[in-house]
Design an enzyme around this catalytic site. Structure first.
Site, PDB file in Angstrom:
ATOM      1  N   GLY A 141       0.737   4.096  -1.546  1.00 37.10           N
ATOM      2  CA  GLY A 141       0.104   5.409  -1.446  1.00 37.10           C
ATOM      3  C   GLY A 141      -0.128   5.815   0.000  1.00 37.10           C
ATOM      4  O   GLY A 141       0.144   6.955   0.397  1.00 37.10           O
ATOM      5  N   ASP A 142      -0.629   4.882   0.797  1.00 39.32           N
ATOM      6  CA  ASP A 142      -0.841   5.153   2.218  1.00 39.32           C
ATOM      7  C   ASP A 142       0.485   5.432   2.924  1.00 39.32           C
ATOM      8  O   ASP A 142       0.573   6.329   3.764  1.00 39.32           O
ATOM      9  CB  ASP A 142      -1.520   3.952   2.874  1.00 39.32           C
ATOM     10  CG  ASP A 142      -2.964   3.783   2.444  1.00 39.32           C
ATOM     11  OD1 ASP A 142      -3.784   4.658   2.769  1.00 39.32           O
ATOM     12  OD2 ASP A 142      -3.269   2.783   1.779  1.00 39.32           O
ATOM     13  N   SER A 143       1.492   4.630   2.596  1.00 40.90           N
ATOM     14  CA  SER A 143       2.780   4.776   3.271  1.00 40.90           C
ATOM     15  C   SER A 143       3.447   6.101   2.928  1.00 40.90           C
ATOM     16  O   SER A 143       4.056   6.748   3.789  1.00 40.90           O
ATOM     17  CB  SER A 143       3.700   3.604   2.909  1.00 40.90           C
ATOM     18  OG  SER A 143       3.145   2.382   3.349  1.00 40.90           O
TER      19      SER A 143
ATOM     20  N   ALA B 244       1.726   8.752   4.865  1.00 43.18           N
ATOM     21  CA  ALA B 244       2.146   8.690   6.262  1.00 43.18           C
ATOM     22  C   ALA B 244       3.512   9.344   6.459  1.00 43.18           C
ATOM     23  O   ALA B 244       3.736  10.063   7.441  1.00 43.18           O
ATOM     24  CB  ALA B 244       2.182   7.237   6.724  1.00 43.18           C
TER      25      ALA B 244
ATOM     26  N   SER C 273       0.843  -1.204   0.000  1.00 37.17           N
ATOM     27  CA  SER C 273       0.000   0.000   0.000  1.00 37.17           C
ATOM     28  C   SER C 273       0.875   1.250   0.000  1.00 37.17           C
ATOM     29  O   SER C 273       0.917   2.012   0.980  1.00 37.17           O
ATOM     30  CB  SER C 273      -0.931  -0.030   1.212  1.00 37.17           C
ATOM     31  OG  SER C 273      -1.702  -1.204   1.221  1.00 37.17           O
TER      32      SER C 273
END
Length: 404
Positions: A173-175, A178, A171
């Site tokens: 994009g999420d990382s 973050a 994932s």
């Protein structure tokens, strides 16, 4: 169980997490690794969805949860109730940072938006991760990391020509969101201290923007030359050689000799010094124009050798190269262990759990993994009675009413 990192650079910083899934919890994991006291709020009896993600679950935990929630203190709180919102605000009054990744407007409906919180604590820093940001045409839309990867341009250039763009495999994009969120939080904290600021600020991270920000020269070349980058598989167009190659023993290695000096070393290493005089290969531009031919020639040589022999020779000549690892390969690589990048943490419910180590490595104030992801509500008593100074009777009443 040790409940603080007394040497971490963020020791003394208190963080409140209204997070779920990946982006916000990964942001707070980074802060917790470096000493921040992270208090994670979960729905009573339910918890974060990551608790159930992965190959297996044990009780209310998965290995992913054990990693993502490490070093955090977990409490339960029903934010949809007025009493829950009251307790949340009391927690905010004692916090330095709030992190959330709900759809824009969700916390505002609960009277927990940034404008509400800064009335309680004017120094509060609020990091917000969402699909499309807190403002703009798409701000109200739902958005996961996969959508951010697609609309940020990453999915379009991933994979091979003529094929449907695949998922990256993690994932990302999420990382990325973050990481930008963590960077923004640290900058906001630094600004408060360095500039003696009396007020906090809001940090707005959009998933699609975090992806778009790492798309290198894509938008610049489109505006300047009308060029749209396409899927190119495992090569870097116009930059050669830099590719994956099959070896004699059925493995994959990557060889990246994509500069003039590195190409000289490669040609000498594999016994083709004549390439250095060949006008098709003797400079960067020429190699780019004749990339397919060059990559095929190198591929033929690699295929005649075992992976380790190729890698040993590349090391001998100083040519960047490496194997393509799966998790078993990583677990057996001594360098990962030398650098403490695979750590075995004892979990009271799951036993030994292996997880990635700390990044980055600070010489004076290093990060540390103190414990794995807690059970649902494991720290309720500590936080509600010690931090908020609730009595036992008050705590039991809140539990009976479904607030905690």
């Amino acid at each position: 169980m040790e409940h603080s990192n007394t040497q971490g650079p963020l020791r003394g910083v208190k963080v409140l997490e209204f997070g779920n899934f990946i982006a916000a919890p990964f942001l707070t994991r980074i802060l917790a690794d470096f000493g921040a006291e992270v208090i994670k709020i979960e729905v009573p009896g339910q918890g974060d969805n990551i608790r159930k993600w992965g190959s297996k679950t044990e009780g209310d935990k998965s290995v992913w949860w054990a990693t993502q929630a490490r070093n955090k203190k977990c409490i339960t709180l029903n934010l949809k109730s007025e009493e829950g919102q009251h307790l949340a605000k009391k927690l905010v009054s004692k916090a330095d940072v709030v992190v959330e990744n709900l759809r824009p407007g969700s916390l505002d409906k609960l009277n927990l938006g940034y404008e509400d919180l800064k009335k309680i604590n004017k120094k509060i820093i609020m990091a917000r991760i969402s699909g499309f940001g807190q403002t703009g045409t798409y701000s109200g839309k739902a958005g996961f990391g996969s959508v951010g990867e697609a609309m940020g341009g990453l999915r379009y250039v991933t994979g091979f020509p003529g094929q449907v763009p695949p998922r990256i495999g993690v994932s990302i994009g999420d990382s990325l969101a973050a990481l930008y969120g963590a960077l923004g939080t640290i900058m906001a904290l630094f600004s408060q201290v360095k500039n003696n600021e009396s007020e906090g600020q809001e940090i707005d991270v959009a998933l699609y923007e975090a992806v778009f920000a790492v798309m290198e020269n894509g938008i610049g070349e489109y505006y300047k030359y009308g060029v749209i980058k396409e899927r190119t598989g495992s090569i870097l167009p116009g930059v050669a050689p830099s590719n994956l190659y099959n070896t004699k023993d059925g493995k994959l290695v990557i060889v990246a000799a994509n500069s003039d000096q590195l190409f000289i070393r490669l040609a000498q290493a594999i016994g083709h010094p004549e390439w250095l005089e060949d006008p098709k290969f003797n400079n960067h531009t020429a190699r780019g124009k004749n990339q397919t031919e060059l990559e095929d020639l190198i591929g033929e040589w690699v295929l005649q050798n075992d992976a380790q022999d190729v890698l040993n020779l590349m090391d001998e000549y100083g040519v960047p190269a490496g194997p393509v690892y799966n998790m078993e390969d990583i677990s057996n690589d001594p360098h990962y262990h030398d650098r403490e990048m695979i750590q075995a943490i004892e979990d009271p419910d799951m036993g030994t759990v292996h997880m990635p180590g700390i990044v980055p490595k600070l010489s004076k104030t290093p990060g540390k993994i103190n414990w794995s992801g807690p059970s649902i509500g494991e720290h309720n008593e500590e936080i509600y009675t010690n931090l908020l100074e609730l009595s036992e009777d008050e705590l039991e009443t809140y539990k009976a009413n479904g607030v905690i």
